[in-house]
Motif scaffolding. Structure first.
Motif, short mmCIF file in Angstrom:
data_model
loop_
_atom_site.label_atom_id
_atom_site.label_comp_id
_atom_site.label_asym_id
_atom_site.label_seq_id
_atom_site.Cartn_x
_atom_site.Cartn_y
_atom_site.Cartn_z
N LEU A 59 0.84 -1.20 0.00
CA LEU A 59 0.00 0.00 0.00
C LEU A 59 0.87 1.25 0.00
O LEU A 59 0.59 2.22 -0.72
N TYR A 60 1.94 1.23 0.80
CA TYR A 60 2.85 2.37 0.83
C TYR A 60 3.47 2.58 -0.55
O TYR A 60 3.57 3.72 -1.03
N ASP A 61 3.89 1.50 -1.20
CA ASP A 61 4.52 1.63 -2.52
C ASP A 61 3.56 2.25 -3.53
O ASP A 61 3.94 3.13 -4.31
N LEU A 62 2.32 1.80 -3.54
CA LEU A 62 1.35 2.33 -4.50
C LEU A 62 1.05 3.80 -4.25
O LEU A 62 0.96 4.59 -5.19
N ASN A 63 0.90 4.16 -2.99
CA ASN A 63 0.59 5.56 -2.67
C ASN A 63 1.77 6.49 -2.93
O ASN A 63 1.61 7.58 -3.47
N SER A 64 2.97 6.06 -2.54
CA SER A 64 4.14 6.90 -2.80
C SER A 64 4.41 7.00 -4.30
O SER A 64 4.84 8.04 -4.80
N ARG A 65 4.09 5.93 -5.04
CA ARG A 65 4.26 5.96 -6.50
C ARG A 65 3.34 7.01 -7.12
O ARG A 65 3.71 7.70 -8.06
N PHE A 66 2.13 7.13 -6.58
CA PHE A 66 1.21 8.15 -7.10
C PHE A 66 1.81 9.54 -6.91
O PHE A 66 1.86 10.34 -7.85
N HIS A 67 2.27 9.83 -5.70
CA HIS A 67 2.82 11.15 -5.42
C HIS A 67 4.08 11.42 -6.24
O HIS A 67 4.29 12.54 -6.73
N GLU A 68 4.93 10.42 -6.40
CA GLU A 68 6.17 10.63 -7.15
C GLU A 68 5.89 10.78 -8.64
O GLU A 68 6.63 11.49 -9.34
N THR A 69 4.84 10.16 -9.13
CA THR A 69 4.47 10.33 -10.54
C THR A 69 4.00 11.76 -10.81
O THR A 69 4.37 12.37 -11.82
N VAL A 70 3.18 12.29 -9.90
CA VAL A 70 2.75 13.69 -10.04
C VAL A 70 3.97 14.60 -9.96
O VAL A 70 4.12 15.53 -10.77
N MET A 71 4.86 14.35 -9.01
CA MET A 71 6.06 15.18 -8.85
C MET A 71 6.94 15.14 -10.09
O MET A 71 7.50 16.16 -10.50
N ALA A 72 7.05 13.97 -10.72
CA ALA A 72 7.91 13.84 -11.90
C ALA A 72 7.46 14.75 -13.04
O ALA A 72 8.28 15.19 -13.85
N HIS A 110 11.75 11.84 -3.40
CA HIS A 110 12.22 10.46 -3.39
C HIS A 110 13.00 10.15 -2.12
O HIS A 110 12.82 9.10 -1.50
N ARG A 111 13.84 11.08 -1.71
CA ARG A 111 14.64 10.87 -0.49
C ARG A 111 13.75 10.84 0.76
O ARG A 111 13.95 10.02 1.66
N VAL A 112 12.78 11.74 0.82
CA VAL A 112 11.86 11.75 1.97
C VAL A 112 11.07 10.45 2.02
O VAL A 112 10.85 9.88 3.10
N ASP A 113 10.62 9.97 0.87
CA ASP A 113 9.87 8.72 0.84
C ASP A 113 10.71 7.56 1.36
O ASP A 113 10.19 6.66 2.04
N ARG A 131 -10.37 4.55 6.28
CA ARG A 131 -9.87 5.90 6.07
C ARG A 131 -8.96 5.95 4.83
O ARG A 131 -8.94 6.93 4.09
N ALA A 132 -8.21 4.87 4.61
CA ALA A 132 -7.31 4.83 3.46
C ALA A 132 -8.11 4.88 2.15
O ALA A 132 -7.64 5.46 1.16
N ILE A 133 -9.29 4.30 2.14
CA ILE A 133 -10.14 4.37 0.94
C ILE A 133 -10.46 5.83 0.61
O ILE A 133 -10.42 6.24 -0.56
N VAL A 134 -10.74 6.63 1.64
CA VAL A 134 -11.03 8.05 1.43
C VAL A 134 -9.83 8.74 0.81
O VAL A 134 -9.95 9.53 -0.15
N ARG A 135 -8.64 8.46 1.33
CA ARG A 135 -7.42 9.12 0.83
C ARG A 135 -7.09 8.66 -0.59
O ARG A 135 -6.62 9.46 -1.40
N CYS A 136 -7.31 7.38 -0.90
CA CYS A 136 -7.08 6.91 -2.26
C CYS A 136 -8.10 7.53 -3.23
O CYS A 136 -7.77 7.81 -4.39
N THR A 137 -9.31 7.73 -2.76
CA THR A 137 -10.31 8.43 -3.57
C THR A 137 -9.84 9.85 -3.89
O THR A 137 -10.04 10.35 -5.01
N GLU A 138 -9.22 10.50 -2.91
CA GLU A 138 -8.67 11.84 -3.14
C GLU A 138 -7.56 11.79 -4.19
O GLU A 138 -7.43 12.72 -5.01
N HIS A 139 -6.76 10.73 -4.19
CA HIS A 139 -5.74 10.58 -5.23
C HIS A 139 -6.40 10.55 -6.61
O HIS A 139 -5.92 11.20 -7.55
N VAL A 140 -7.46 9.78 -6.74
CA VAL A 140 -8.18 9.69 -8.01
C VAL A 140 -8.69 11.07 -8.43
O VAL A 140 -8.58 11.47 -9.60
#
Length: 311
Positions: free
Chosen positions: A215-228, A240-243, A259-268
């Motif tokens: 779950l951590y990998d998928l969520n951090s991947r979302f944020h790093e993709t936006v950052m890229a 990347h270093r903070v992650d 609660r994680a479902i809510v946060r993943c919905t926000e990612h979408v």
């Protein structure tokens, strides 16, 4: 990623070790597909001769990590995210998940020294050679352990106090929304649609079946993709270093799944705003998202190993 082919089994220990280190180099430096790998440079970096480098690259070609380059030699065939995905399986598929999390917890709690040997880890966790190789490869790809030149492994720095953990979120609150508004921002539509689909699958049902590490990998991947998409190398490297630094703490502080479902919905929703070209709205949605997640994870969290008791 690693396949137990007859060719792999015939590889010498030095070739296997060199191949692992090249894969770690590709991952830790986030080399992109098509990046040419120069034998001489790799030999200097890893402090070995060019012969084992050449043999290791052939082994990595069989494993699909590298591929022949147009002008000879080899080039990167898998991105860091793809290498991570290939060695990080769901708990139902990986019988070593519990051991992986035990090592993470022991390191965070200070029960493991900064430097360890493979023999010591194998004895402590009752691991066979192949099992230990799999776990070490996974930890190295994820960035919380690195192979020492010649012998042994060294754990990398990580966050160990509540204050440092909270600081990491304040830092992200500063740089991530700002990255969306960078003049150099160029939307990578294919990459964003891919991580959006991953987040949607989490919302639909997958959130209930995967482990904290995945779950951590998928969520951090979302944020790093936006950052890229910001094309700002300083921002990209900083996130990347903070992650990496917060990875082990996040295994303990992953939100309750409802609660994680809510946060993943926000990612979408953030992805949809970006795909529609609404960058300002996406930046504000991301700021609110990070602020809420930070509050949820720090307001009722238990103390971390490095916290100093209040006198």
């Amino acid at each position: 990623m690693r396949k137990d082919t007859a060719a792999d089994q015939a590889a010498t220990p030095l070739t296997r070790q060199t191949a692992d280190r090249i894969a770690e180099h590709i991952s830790s430096n986030a080399l992109t597909k098509g990046t040419r790998l120069v034998e001489r440079s790799l030999a200097e970096l890893l402090k070995v001769s060019r012969s084992p480098i050449r043999q290791a690259l052939r082994l990595l070609e069989r494993e699909g990590v590298v591929e022949p380059a147009e002008r000879g030699g080899y080039a990167v065939a898998l991105t860091r995210a793809e290498i991570t995905k290939s060695v990080t399986r769901s708990p139902a598929q990986d019988p070593l998940e519990d051991t992986y999390l035990r090592i993470a917890a022991d390191r965070l709690d200070g029960h493991l020294p900064d430097r360890v040997t493979e023999n010591a880890l194998a004895r402590r966790y009752e691991l066979q050679a192949g099992q230990l190789t799999h776990l070490l490869r996974r930890m190295a790809v994820e960035g919380w352990i690195e192979r020492l030149p010649g012998y042994g492994w060294e754990f990398q720095p990580m966050l160990t106090t509540t204050t440092a953990y909270e600081d990491s979120y304040r830092f992200r609150l500063t740089i991530e929304p700002a990255a969306i508004l960078e003049p150099s921002f160029v939307l990578d539509r294919a990459a964003l649609e891919n991580v959006r689909a991953q987040q949607q699958r989490l919302v639909d049902k997958d959130i209930w079946t995967i482990g904290n590490a995945q779950l951590y990998d998928l969520n951090s991947r979302f944020h790093e993709t936006v950052m890229a998409c910001s094309r700002n190398s300083t921002f990209i490297d900083a996130l990347h270093r903070v992650d990496r630094l917060r990875r082990l703490i996040e295994y303990r502080r992953t939100l309750q799944r409802d609660r994680a479902i809510v946060r993943c919905t926000e990612h979408v929703q953030i992805a949809d705003l970006l795909l529609a070209g609404h960058r300002a709205e996406a930046a504000e949605a991301l700021r609110k998202h990070l602020a809420t997640v930070s509050e949820e994870k720090t307001s009722h969290a238990v103390a971390l190993p490095g916290d100093v008791p209040v006198q």
